[in-house]
Design an enzyme around this catalytic site. Structure first.
Site, PDB file in Angstrom:
ATOM      1  N   CYS A 280     -18.226 -78.097  53.695  1.00 56.32           N
ATOM      2  CA  CYS A 280     -18.394 -76.766  53.552  1.00 56.32           C
ATOM      3  C   CYS A 280     -18.390 -75.341  54.657  1.00 56.32           C
ATOM      4  O   CYS A 280     -17.895 -74.983  55.005  1.00 56.32           O
ATOM      5  CB  CYS A 280     -18.311 -76.748  52.201  1.00 56.32           C
ATOM      6  SG  CYS A 280     -18.444 -77.704  50.988  1.00 56.32           S
ATOM      7  N   ARG A 309     -24.618 -89.312  53.401  1.00 57.97           N
ATOM      8  CA  ARG A 309     -25.203 -89.299  52.239  1.00 57.97           C
ATOM      9  C   ARG A 309     -26.447 -90.356  51.552  1.00 57.97           C
ATOM     10  O   ARG A 309     -25.610 -91.369  51.873  1.00 57.97           O
ATOM     11  CB  ARG A 309     -24.392 -88.527  50.623  1.00 57.97           C
ATOM     12  CG  ARG A 309     -23.574 -87.525  50.830  1.00 57.97           C
ATOM     13  CD  ARG A 309     -22.851 -86.862  49.707  1.00 57.97           C
ATOM     14  NE  ARG A 309     -21.835 -86.463  50.098  1.00 57.97           N
ATOM     15  CZ  ARG A 309     -21.063 -85.797  49.001  1.00 57.97           C
ATOM     16  NH1 ARG A 309     -20.420 -86.196  47.961  1.00 57.97           N
ATOM     17  NH2 ARG A 309     -19.794 -84.686  49.727  1.00 57.97           N
ATOM     18  N   GLN A 327     -14.570 -87.753  54.735  1.00 62.67           N
ATOM     19  CA  GLN A 327     -14.196 -86.799  53.060  1.00 62.67           C
ATOM     20  C   GLN A 327     -13.533 -86.677  53.788  1.00 62.67           C
ATOM     21  O   GLN A 327     -12.941 -85.444  54.255  1.00 62.67           O
ATOM     22  CB  GLN A 327     -15.373 -85.499  52.934  1.00 62.67           C
ATOM     23  CG  GLN A 327     -14.765 -85.248  52.121  1.00 62.67           C
ATOM     24  CD  GLN A 327     -15.536 -85.376  50.387  1.00 62.67           C
ATOM     25  OE1 GLN A 327     -16.219 -86.585  49.857  1.00 62.67           O
ATOM     26  NE2 GLN A 327     -14.911 -85.730  48.766  1.00 62.67           N
ATOM     27  N   ASP A 329     -11.350 -83.800  53.530  1.00 62.82           N
ATOM     28  CA  ASP A 329     -11.928 -81.905  52.752  1.00 62.82           C
ATOM     29  C   ASP A 329     -10.856 -81.259  53.023  1.00 62.82           C
ATOM     30  O   ASP A 329      -9.858 -81.411  53.623  1.00 62.82           O
ATOM     31  CB  ASP A 329     -12.995 -82.288  53.225  1.00 62.82           C
ATOM     32  CG  ASP A 329     -14.582 -81.726  52.223  1.00 62.82           C
ATOM     33  OD1 ASP A 329     -13.550 -80.835  51.216  1.00 62.82           O
ATOM     34  OD2 ASP A 329     -15.090 -81.940  52.842  1.00 62.82           O
ATOM     35  N   HIS A 331     -10.463 -77.131  52.528  1.00 55.33           N
ATOM     36  CA  HIS A 331     -10.771 -75.582  51.994  1.00 55.33           C
ATOM     37  C   HIS A 331     -10.188 -74.814  51.838  1.00 55.33           C
ATOM     38  O   HIS A 331      -9.071 -74.388  53.330  1.00 55.33           O
ATOM     39  CB  HIS A 331     -12.153 -74.678  52.498  1.00 55.33           C
ATOM     40  CG  HIS A 331     -13.507 -75.995  52.248  1.00 55.33           C
ATOM     41  ND1 HIS A 331     -14.104 -76.963  52.941  1.00 55.33           N
ATOM     42  CD2 HIS A 331     -14.540 -75.996  51.008  1.00 55.33           C
ATOM     43  CE1 HIS A 331     -14.833 -77.795  52.381  1.00 55.33           C
ATOM     44  NE2 HIS A 331     -15.157 -77.026  51.721  1.00 55.33           N
ATOM     45  N   LYS A 411     -13.878 -76.502  37.346  1.00 54.00           N
ATOM     46  CA  LYS A 411     -12.493 -77.684  38.586  1.00 54.00           C
ATOM     47  C   LYS A 411     -11.508 -78.401  37.226  1.00 54.00           C
ATOM     48  O   LYS A 411     -11.927 -78.614  36.569  1.00 54.00           O
ATOM     49  CB  LYS A 411     -13.689 -78.455  39.278  1.00 54.00           C
ATOM     50  CG  LYS A 411     -14.574 -79.065  37.954  1.00 54.00           C
ATOM     51  CD  LYS A 411     -15.484 -80.305  38.904  1.00 54.00           C
ATOM     52  CE  LYS A 411     -16.266 -80.946  37.898  1.00 54.00           C
ATOM     53  NZ  LYS A 411     -16.697 -82.024  38.300  1.00 54.00           N
ATOM     54  N   HIS A 457     -12.517 -75.316  46.437  1.00 57.65           N
ATOM     55  CA  HIS A 457     -13.073 -76.698  46.962  1.00 57.65           C
ATOM     56  C   HIS A 457     -11.424 -77.368  46.772  1.00 57.65           C
ATOM     57  O   HIS A 457     -11.415 -77.582  45.898  1.00 57.65           O
ATOM     58  CB  HIS A 457     -14.896 -77.218  47.340  1.00 57.65           C
ATOM     59  CG  HIS A 457     -15.178 -76.770  47.638  1.00 57.65           C
ATOM     60  ND1 HIS A 457     -16.250 -76.972  48.433  1.00 57.65           N
ATOM     61  CD2 HIS A 457     -16.102 -75.592  47.010  1.00 57.65           C
ATOM     62  CE1 HIS A 457     -16.946 -76.062  48.536  1.00 57.65           C
ATOM     63  NE2 HIS A 457     -17.259 -75.319  47.883  1.00 57.65           N
TER      64      HIS A 457
END
Length: 587
Positions: A280, A309, A327, A329, A331, A411, A457
């Site tokens: 992000c 992680r 990921q 991902d 945005h 979400k 996201h």
């Protein structure tokens, strides 16, 4: 709004399985001496409980434990809740030698109620919920026993974990046990090894995946499809660094809120850097690299970004729980006026992607504002309404998870059911009112003034590693033609037909197909069996007759022998099995 068709709601099944875990723990305490207890939660497929006891548990002990469970069930004693003050609770646990529970007690935040549940002669530190009495726990089965480090840390004592499952009745238990058995046969860890798709090498580190050539080939196909579909949907592809300065993670709030999941910092030139746990902040930096106008929005950024992680060793599980992953991902930066349209398109996009991989059953969960949250009330209301309206407009059944949103926004979680009916949470659409404010994001609106954009996201596949694990189990390793790492295998009868097989291979290679030749000197039956075990979709047998007639004998993984076919006809047949999005209508 729709709910799942079941005589029990998910919360009732949760309580039933939680109660079954307590009944099992009570039975273990009756059968064995000096049992120290840790935790016993319900899971999506059943329950487990961790024990510290001198006896070495084995499946042979299950009959004794289950017999005692049935006795407790027959007693039909109530589950009774009692609240204690912290000092009283600690003294009670220490008096009984329950040292693990004393440590778990310390985890309960100050001000939160400390509750114990009692059923007959068994009492456990627990927040609940449970069913009314032990007689409600009727249909259960113990499944396996395994070692489990306390709190998932290798340096802590090894406990013994008993897994079990429970259902509302014997009929549903039978279905559940059949699904569990089928899941064992589809275990992605076993299939991944059998098909040489991936490995996790302990010399490198737990939770760090090595993609072998065949697995990497499938990953490449998935990535190409993912990129192609994102470009068609108006996304801009990004590549961002793997590390960032500490001040970036301080500004984003990760060091304050997420540090325990981040790896230790590296120091260069008196500056600390962290490997990224999320993408992000980097996408935000790209947004901030220019002054943005309302005419520039929406901006849709997407990245297949490697993140790291720290997961405890005890929770690592094949490709499903790893420490380094890619990921999927994205945005989206947009205006308040366009946010609902963007959410609807994301939901449509997610459905298209999942159906391309032959997942048809999709259920949504709408998570709303928790007690502690950032952002203005009217923004939360609009964001939640946008999510709900998108689900309704697209006709997706959904359940509301009150207060289940993150502190920074509501979400949608999309869950898919696989070939044997298991539900997997994969796609997420998440509003964020936190990062735009932290990073002072803005765009120039039609009134000529700066306004803060909405930030969404969005992950479709979740992570490539976990998605690949689900994909393996969904197809049981028998991937459809467009995904198969080896689409065609040529099987010459003898060495005399190898040259002909090589000529066929070249022609198929030139057309873009993934082809190999079995050059072993074994009989054709053995070659066919090996190709079947390797889950190759198309086998082409080349013997003297095929060489003479410039044909091949076609055998399909799913349909068996299809007879002789000319090379031209073969190409027509293979080209008909196109990848999603490659049809002539879309070209």
């Amino acid at each position: 709004m729709a709910t799942r068709n079941s005589s029990y709601t998910s919360s009732e099944l949760y309580a039933l399985r939680h109660s079954a875990a307590h009944v099992m723990a009570a039975a273990v305490c009756r059968v064995f001496k000096d049992v120290r207890l840790d935790i016993g939660p319900p899971t999506e497929s059943g329950f487990y409980y961790d024990f510290d006891l001198a006896d070495r548990l084995a499946p042979e002990d299950f009959d004794r434990i289950e017999k005692e469970m049935h006795a407790i069930m027959t007693e039909d004693v109530p589950f009774e809740c009692k609240e204690m003050q912290r000092e009283e609770a600690e003294a009670w646990l220490r008096e009984r030698g329950q040292t693990y529970k004393v440590e778990r007690l310390a985890d309960i935040p100050e001000g939160e109620a400390i509750t114990f549940y009692t059923c007959g002669d068994f009492t456990d530190l627990c927040r609940g919920p449970h069913v009314e009495s032990t007689g409600r726990v009727k249909a259960f089965k113990l499944l396996s026993v395994a070692g489990s480090y306390y709190r998932g840390k290798e340096t802590n004592p090894m406990l013994q974990r008993i897994y079990g499952t429970a259902s509302q009745n014997d009929k549903q238990l039978k279905v559940q046990l059949k699904q569990i058995e089928e899941a064992k046969q589809r275990d992605h860890r076993r299939i991944g090894k059998d098909l040489d798709l991936f490995s996790i090498q302990e010399d490198v580190g737990g939770g760090l995946v090595h993609w072998h050539p065949r697995g990497a080939r499938i990953r490449s196909i998935v990535e190409d499809f993912w990129k192609r579909e994102h470009f068609k949907a108006g996304y801009h592809l990004l590549y961002t660094p793997h590390i960032g300065q500490a001040k970036l993670w301080e500004k984003s709030g990760h060091l304050a809120l997420y540090k325990e999941m981040m790896y230790s910092p590296m120091e260069f030139d008196d500056t600390e850097y962290y490997v990224k746990p999320m993408n992000c902040p980097f996408h935000i930096q790209v947004y901030k690299s220019h002054m943005r106008s309302y005419r520039d929005l929406p901006l849709r950024y997407a990245e297949l970004g490697a993140v790291y992680r720290y997961e405890k060793a005890g929770v690592l599980h094949g490709l499903f729980r790893v420490r380094g992953f890619t990921q999927d991902d994205s945005h989206i930066f947009c205006t308040p006026e366009t946010v609902e349209d963007e959410i609807r398109e994301v939901v449509r996009f997610a459905q298209r992607i999942w159906r391309a991989f032959e997942f048809e059953d999709i259920t949504a969960y709408l998570a709303t504002r928790p007690e502690k949250a950032v952002g203005e009330d009217d923004k939360w209301a609009q964001a939640t309404a946008s999510l709900e309206n998108a689900l309704k407009a697209e006709g997706i059944s959904y359940e509301v998870d009150p207060g289940g949103g993150a502190f920074y926004g509501p979400k949608i979680d999309l869950k898919v059911r696989d070939a044997i009916g298991r539900e997997w949470q994969m796609s997420t659409v998440q509003f964020d009112f936190n990062l735009p404010e932290r990073f002072d994001l803005s765009y120039i609106a039609e009134d000529g003034q700066p306004h803060q954009p909405y930030m969404v996201h969005r992950a479709l596949l979740g992570s490539l590693e976990r998605f690949f694990g689900v994909l393996i189990e969904h197809f049981a390793g028998a991937f459809p033609f467009w995904l198969a790492p080896e689409q065609v295998r040529l099987l010459p009868l003898t060495d005399h037909q190898v040259a002909y097989a090589e000529a066929v291979q070249k022609q198929l290679d030139d057309e873009g197909f993934r082809v190999d030749i079995d050059r072993n000197s074994e009989k054709i039956g053995a070659k066919i069996r090996r190709a079947q075990l390797d889950k190759v979709p198309v086998m082409l047998i080349c013997g003297p007759k095929e060489v003479e007639s410039t044909t091949v004998s076609v055998r399909l993984r799913t349909e068996g022998d299809r007879g002789a076919m000319s090379l031209d006809d073969l190409l027509v047949h293979l080209k008909a099995q196109e990848a999603p999005g490659d049809s002539q209508e879309e070209k």
